[in-house]
Design a protein around this motif. Structure first.
Motif, mmCIF file in Angstrom:
data_model
loop_
_atom_site.group_PDB
_atom_site.id
_atom_site.type_symbol
_atom_site.label_atom_id
_atom_site.label_comp_id
_atom_site.label_asym_id
_atom_site.label_seq_id
_atom_site.Cartn_x
_atom_site.Cartn_y
_atom_site.Cartn_z
ATOM 1 N N VAL A 1 -3.962 16.039 -11.555
ATOM 2 C CA VAL A 1 -4.745 16.009 -10.291
ATOM 3 C C VAL A 1 -6.024 15.178 -10.721
ATOM 4 N N SER A 2 -6.375 15.115 -12.151
ATOM 5 C CA SER A 2 -7.274 14.371 -12.555
ATOM 6 C C SER A 2 -6.920 12.863 -12.396
ATOM 7 N N PHE A 3 -5.693 12.379 -12.504
ATOM 8 C CA PHE A 3 -5.357 10.939 -12.252
ATOM 9 C C PHE A 3 -5.287 10.829 -10.708
ATOM 10 N N LEU A 4 -5.122 11.749 -10.280
ATOM 11 C CA LEU A 4 -4.663 11.581 -8.660
ATOM 12 C C LEU A 4 -6.242 11.429 -8.135
ATOM 13 N N LEU A 5 -7.204 12.036 -8.440
ATOM 14 C CA LEU A 5 -8.715 11.914 -8.095
ATOM 15 C C LEU A 5 -9.142 10.640 -8.521
ATOM 16 N N ALA A 6 -8.677 10.067 -9.484
ATOM 17 C CA ALA A 6 -9.053 8.647 -10.048
ATOM 18 C C ALA A 6 -8.365 7.729 -8.828
ATOM 19 N N CYS A 7 -7.297 8.049 -8.468
ATOM 20 C CA CYS A 7 -6.598 7.138 -7.442
ATOM 21 C C CYS A 7 -7.090 7.066 -6.310
ATOM 22 N N ILE A 8 -7.692 8.185 -5.881
ATOM 23 C CA ILE A 8 -8.416 8.455 -4.641
ATOM 24 C C ILE A 8 -9.537 7.364 -4.616
ATOM 25 N N LYS B 1 -9.165 1.896 -2.103
ATOM 26 C CA LYS B 1 -9.990 1.570 -0.942
ATOM 27 C C LYS B 1 -9.268 1.941 0.426
ATOM 28 N N GLU B 2 -8.021 1.721 0.367
ATOM 29 C CA GLU B 2 -7.025 1.945 1.649
ATOM 30 C C GLU B 2 -6.446 3.200 1.688
ATOM 31 N N ARG B 3 -6.892 4.229 1.130
ATOM 32 C CA ARG B 3 -6.472 5.492 0.794
ATOM 33 C C ARG B 3 -5.833 6.125 2.099
ATOM 34 N N LYS B 4 -4.880 6.852 2.072
ATOM 35 C CA LYS B 4 -4.436 7.607 3.303
ATOM 36 C C LYS B 4 -4.261 9.133 2.713
ATOM 37 N N PHE B 5 -5.323 9.920 3.037
ATOM 38 C CA PHE B 5 -5.469 11.194 2.604
ATOM 39 C C PHE B 5 -4.116 12.104 2.698
ATOM 40 N N SER B 6 -3.498 11.741 3.836
ATOM 41 C CA SER B 6 -2.114 12.485 3.921
ATOM 42 C C SER B 6 -1.104 12.478 2.755
ATOM 43 N N ASN B 7 -1.184 11.030 2.235
ATOM 44 C CA ASN B 7 -0.109 10.714 1.323
ATOM 45 C C ASN B 7 -0.665 11.450 -0.038
ATOM 46 N N TYR B 8 -1.927 11.612 -0.149
ATOM 47 C CA TYR B 8 -2.293 12.123 -1.380
ATOM 48 C C TYR B 8 -2.304 13.579 -1.281
ATOM 49 N N LEU B 9 -2.384 14.025 -0.078
ATOM 50 C CA LEU B 9 -2.330 15.689 0.039
ATOM 51 C C LEU B 9 -0.823 15.989 -0.556
ATOM 52 N N LEU B 10 0.163 15.169 0.066
ATOM 53 C CA LEU B 10 1.466 15.222 -0.326
ATOM 54 C C LEU B 10 1.715 15.277 -1.806
ATOM 55 N N LEU C 1 -0.478 15.861 -4.205
ATOM 56 C CA LEU C 1 -1.256 17.014 -4.776
ATOM 57 C C LEU C 1 -0.028 18.329 -4.516
ATOM 58 N N VAL C 2 0.609 18.454 -3.634
ATOM 59 C CA VAL C 2 1.354 19.548 -3.488
ATOM 60 C C VAL C 2 2.567 19.281 -4.491
ATOM 61 N N ALA C 3 2.891 18.123 -4.424
ATOM 62 C CA ALA C 3 3.946 17.796 -5.389
ATOM 63 C C ALA C 3 3.750 18.101 -6.822
ATOM 64 N N VAL C 4 2.501 17.645 -7.194
ATOM 65 C CA VAL C 4 2.175 17.931 -8.700
ATOM 66 C C VAL C 4 1.932 19.351 -9.043
ATOM 67 N N MET C 5 1.383 20.056 -7.852
ATOM 68 C CA MET C 5 1.033 21.598 -8.222
ATOM 69 C C MET C 5 2.483 22.146 -8.256
ATOM 70 N N SER C 6 3.491 21.865 -7.438
ATOM 71 C CA SER C 6 4.820 22.304 -7.705
ATOM 72 C C SER C 6 5.423 22.197 -8.885
ATOM 73 N N PHE C 7 5.017 20.826 -9.361
ATOM 74 C CA PHE C 7 5.728 20.394 -10.808
ATOM 75 C C PHE C 7 5.530 21.041 -11.819
ATOM 76 N N GLY C 8 4.094 21.341 -11.807
ATOM 77 C CA GLY C 8 3.545 22.300 -13.080
ATOM 78 C C GLY C 8 3.853 23.733 -12.896
ATOM 79 N N GLU C 9 4.025 24.446 -11.625
ATOM 80 C CA GLU C 9 4.470 25.404 -11.427
ATOM 81 C C GLU C 9 6.142 25.658 -11.965
ATOM 82 N N VAL C 10 6.968 24.797 -11.572
ATOM 83 C CA VAL C 10 8.326 24.767 -11.926
ATOM 84 C C VAL C 10 8.357 24.922 -13.547
#
Length: 207
Positions: free
Chosen positions: A55-62, A66-75, A77-86
């Motif tokens: 998530v720290s790297f993800l925030l750095a990416c955001i 400059k052409e950020r699409k928040f829908s892509n970053y939200l997706l 975020l869900v993926a990395v959270m699921s990754f850690g939980e697995v």
């Protein structure tokens, strides 16, 4: 939607492979060496640390994008959270009852984990729908500077290994930068590249 579902499944397959490499106890990959050391230091689960650092790297990416699409970053975020939980579920629950008393078996389990993690990662990259925060971060830096992607990616690995060793030696923690770290450095990228060239979708034009 079908391709997205495949991407998520392969993302989680990669997490299962990482859990195996940690269970093998012969050392882990560069990034995971820091995750394991921090988890040992603060007595929290490895998957949780993995999520926080991703998530720290993800925030750095955001911030950099400059052409950020928040829908892509939200997706993502869900993926990395699921990754850690697995990782938490597989390592602390599914594998908790298994003990390995043979170094050879440990090494084989590690190699299996590297193969599974590399295969899952390669398929995610092939589908090009989900991204890994570290790779995205390094790619954004590459686009904004004159340095190569590999320079930044290896730089992240060096920082992770260095911090892991510092934590381990400073606080008398188990050293997780071992032979498995070296094996992963040379083997994982090869498995990822091999997997990226694999397609499980039939070529209709040839049927």
């Amino acid at each position: 939607m079908k391709q997205l579902l495949k991407s998520i499944i392969y993302y989680l397959v990669s997490a299962i492979g990482i859990s195996l490499t940690i269970k093998a106890n012969v050392g882990v990959s560069s990034f995971n060496s820091l995750n394991v050391s921090v988890a040992n230091l603060f007595s929290i689960q490895i998957g949780t640390v993995t999520t926080l650092l991703n998530v720290s790297f993800l925030l750095a990416c955001i911030i950099l994008d400059k052409e950020r699409k928040f829908s892509n970053y939200l997706l993502m975020l869900v993926a990395v959270m699921s990754f850690g939980e697995v990782i938490n579920v597989v390592y602390y629950h599914l594998f908790s009852q298994f003990t390995i008393n043979s170094y050879i078996v440990n090494l084989l389990v590690f190699l299996l984990g590297v193969f599974i993690a590399g295969f899952g990662t390669g398929q995610v990259l092939r589908l090009s729908l989900l991204k890994f925060p570290i790779e995205s971060f390094c790619q954004l830096l590459t686009e904004k500077t004159s340095h190569k992607f590999s320079t930044y990616r290896y730089g992240v690995d060096i920082v992770c290994v260095s911090l892991s060793l510092i934590l381990s030696l400073s606080f008398s923690l188990p050293v997780v930068v071992r032979e498995g770290t070296i094996i992963s450095l040379f083997l994982l990228s090869g498995v990822i590249n091999w997997s990226k060239n694999l397609s499980f979708t039939p070529n209709i034009a040839k049927i």
